[in-house]
Design a protein around this motif. Structure first.
Motif, mmCIF file in Angstrom:
data_model
loop_
_atom_site.group_PDB
_atom_site.id
_atom_site.type_symbol
_atom_site.label_atom_id
_atom_site.label_comp_id
_atom_site.label_asym_id
_atom_site.label_seq_id
_atom_site.Cartn_x
_atom_site.Cartn_y
_atom_site.Cartn_z
ATOM 1 N N GLN A 292 -7.826 -12.975 30.052
ATOM 2 C CA GLN A 292 -8.335 -12.524 31.278
ATOM 3 C C GLN A 292 -8.020 -13.322 32.357
ATOM 4 O O GLN A 292 -7.521 -12.858 33.337
ATOM 5 C CB GLN A 292 -9.981 -12.731 30.872
ATOM 6 N N ALA A 293 -7.707 -14.545 32.076
ATOM 7 C CA ALA A 293 -7.300 -15.533 33.138
ATOM 8 C C ALA A 293 -5.784 -15.141 33.467
ATOM 9 O O ALA A 293 -5.512 -15.045 34.528
ATOM 10 C CB ALA A 293 -7.358 -17.130 32.684
ATOM 11 N N HIS A 294 -5.006 -14.905 32.540
ATOM 12 C CA HIS A 294 -3.625 -14.338 32.560
ATOM 13 C C HIS A 294 -3.654 -13.161 33.423
ATOM 14 O O HIS A 294 -2.648 -12.981 34.416
ATOM 15 C CB HIS A 294 -2.870 -13.934 31.125
ATOM 16 N N ASP B 252 -5.850 -11.946 35.661
ATOM 17 C CA ASP B 252 -6.348 -12.157 37.095
ATOM 18 C C ASP B 252 -4.843 -12.730 37.747
ATOM 19 O O ASP B 252 -5.037 -12.542 38.969
ATOM 20 C CB ASP B 252 -7.210 -13.476 37.005
ATOM 21 N N VAL C 14 -10.753 -14.840 26.730
ATOM 22 C CA VAL C 14 -11.026 -15.705 27.868
ATOM 23 C C VAL C 14 -9.515 -15.932 28.638
ATOM 24 O O VAL C 14 -9.438 -15.921 29.806
ATOM 25 C CB VAL C 14 -11.833 -16.947 27.769
ATOM 26 N N LEU C 15 -8.718 -16.445 27.669
ATOM 27 C CA LEU C 15 -7.455 -16.774 28.208
ATOM 28 C C LEU C 15 -6.396 -15.465 28.786
ATOM 29 O O LEU C 15 -6.024 -15.635 29.871
ATOM 30 C CB LEU C 15 -6.663 -17.347 26.931
ATOM 31 N N MET D 218 -6.258 -24.034 30.932
ATOM 32 C CA MET D 218 -5.822 -23.304 29.530
ATOM 33 C C MET D 218 -5.401 -24.593 28.797
ATOM 34 O O MET D 218 -4.798 -25.683 29.138
ATOM 35 C CB MET D 218 -4.484 -22.535 29.353
#
Lengths: 263, 167
Positions: A30-32, A34, A27-28, A1
């Protein structure tokens, strides 16, 4: 990030669920998700609630028009309702308003060109999305009621994918697209052997009332298209024109007295 | 034709009215008042702007006025009634879900229910909702958050109560 990005907060999770995040932020988030099972569970629950609300309060609760040319569908009670509503509105409005000013305000723009505003964007959208392996559609067919409600809202009319299973094509989902001057919907279908066809539709003051099926071809994509006066439809695929005709004939059967079939 | 343009939005306005108003009669009143006002004030609509957003703004204002007029009248079922209703005859899963959802929704404050419905059922952008309800976007987001959390809580309670009843 990136260090520039503010941390993910509740508003991001809601915007994620409602599909209102800009792609880079998405996208951020989504990563969070996950990395955070609690946030993931919340998002999942919010989604379930969304589907439930759309299902019980959305367009599905109202009789809807299928995305078919008017001449091929039985005229349901909805038409009576619309006419009654229009009549009562006309009654309300008459005497209160001089027609001139409103007529001026709502006068429709010049009739759009079917080639440039329907056929070309439909063929292009097919060429862009049909080969996609990971993201061919925005909303998948298992969320059909959500898909229908969403596209109906964005196109400001009832939009529903026709059933092409009689020709061996199953709905895999759909997406919203910008067309030349307004929004369009694309439904994608796939056969057992992996061939894909798309049905693209958008409103426009096409004029001319019911139109017969016509064929066009752009690069590798064949297009069969027609309009019903207010909505234009284009069925596209990297398949024979006869195959498109076969699909359309089955899904949109002719009624006596209407023009029909390739001309 | 102005009538046609407005008519196209009647189904979604009717849906919204039904979800806002506690009973069908009041929902129909809400819709009729909204349409009448829209028709009489069509000249206030700026061509080229979003007609649907304008219509929903009118409905929001009509709803507020009706609420003011009707203040004092009981609008939603009480907690006691809920208990009785929940013990009613068993129904299909779908009907149960519809009933639970309707009940949970009716327990949300109007201000939260409006935001939730516009965002979810009408698929509006947050900015549109803020414009229609004349709220800052931060308030829209906090109401949306409270609405979802409350709804989640209410539905989960229903779920666990349903499970207990089955045992």
């Amino acid at each position: 990030m990136t260090s520039q990005q503010p941390p993910i907060d509740d508003a991001d999770l809601h915007a994620y669920v409602d599909d209102q995040l800009p792609p880079e932020r998405r996208v951020l988030v989504q990563a969070h998700l996950d990395a955070d099972p609690d946030a993931r569970a919340r998002v999942q629950r919010y989604r379930e609630l969304n589907l439930m609300l759309v299902r019980h309060y959305g367009a599905g609760g109202e009789p809807v028009h299928p995305a078919q040319p008017a001449h091929s569908r039985p005229r349901p009670r909805r038409r009576g309702l619309a006419i009654a509503a229009a009549a009562s509105l006309a009654g309300l409005c008459s005497g209160m308003l001089g027609g001139g000013a409103l007529g001026y305000r709502l006068a429709s723009a010049a009739a759009p060109s079917i080639e440039s505003d329907l056929v070309a964007p439909a063929a292009f959208a097919h060429a862009v999305y049909a080969p996609e392996q990971r993201h061919p559609v925005e909303v998948t067919a298992d969320q059909e009621s959500h898909l229908v409600a969403w596209l109906s809202n964005r196109l400001h009319r009832d939009v529903r994918p026709p059933d092409l299973s009689g020709s061996g094509y199953q709905l895999i989902g759909g997406r919203l697209l910008p067309s030349t001057d307004r929004m369009a919907a694309q439904f994608m279908y796939q056969s057992d052997d992996g061939r894909r066809v798309t049905l693209y539709l958008r409103a426009g003051a096409w004029g001319g009332g019911q139109q017969p099926f016509r064929h066009s071809a752009r690069d590798q994509v064949n297009v069969l298209y027609w309009t019903d006066g207010t909505v234009g439809y284009a069925l596209s695929g990297a398949v024979e024109q006869a195959e498109l005709s076969r699909i359309a004939d089955l899904a949109f059967p002719p009624k006596p007295g209407y023009p029909h079939g390739p001309v | 034709m102005p009538q046609d343009a407005i008519t196209a939005h009647i189904p979604s306005l009717r849906r919204y009215a039904r979800a806002l108003a506690p009973d069908p009669d009041r929902a129909e009143d809400l819709l009729q008042d909204c349409l009448e006002r829209a028709c009489c004030r069509m000249y206030l609509w700026t061509p080229g702007t979003d007609l649907r957003a304008w219509l929903f703004t009118i409905m929001h204002n009509v709803h507020l006025n009706q609420q003011r007029r009707l203040r004092g009248e009981p609008r939603f079922v009480t907690v006691d009634e809920i208990g009785d209703e929940a013990a009613a005859a068993p129904a299909g899963d779908d009907a149960l879900q519809a009933r639970d959802l309707g009940r949970a929704l009716s327990l949300l404050p109007d201000s939260q229910r409006e935001v939730l419905l516009l965002v979810v059922v009408e698929a509006m952008r947050y900015e549109q909702v803020a414009a229609i309800l004349e709220l800052p976007i931060g308030t829209v987001m906090s109401r949306l958050h409270r609405a979802r959390e409350r709804l989640r809580q209410l539905m989960d309670t229903d779920r666990s109560r349903g499970l207990r009843r089955v045992k």
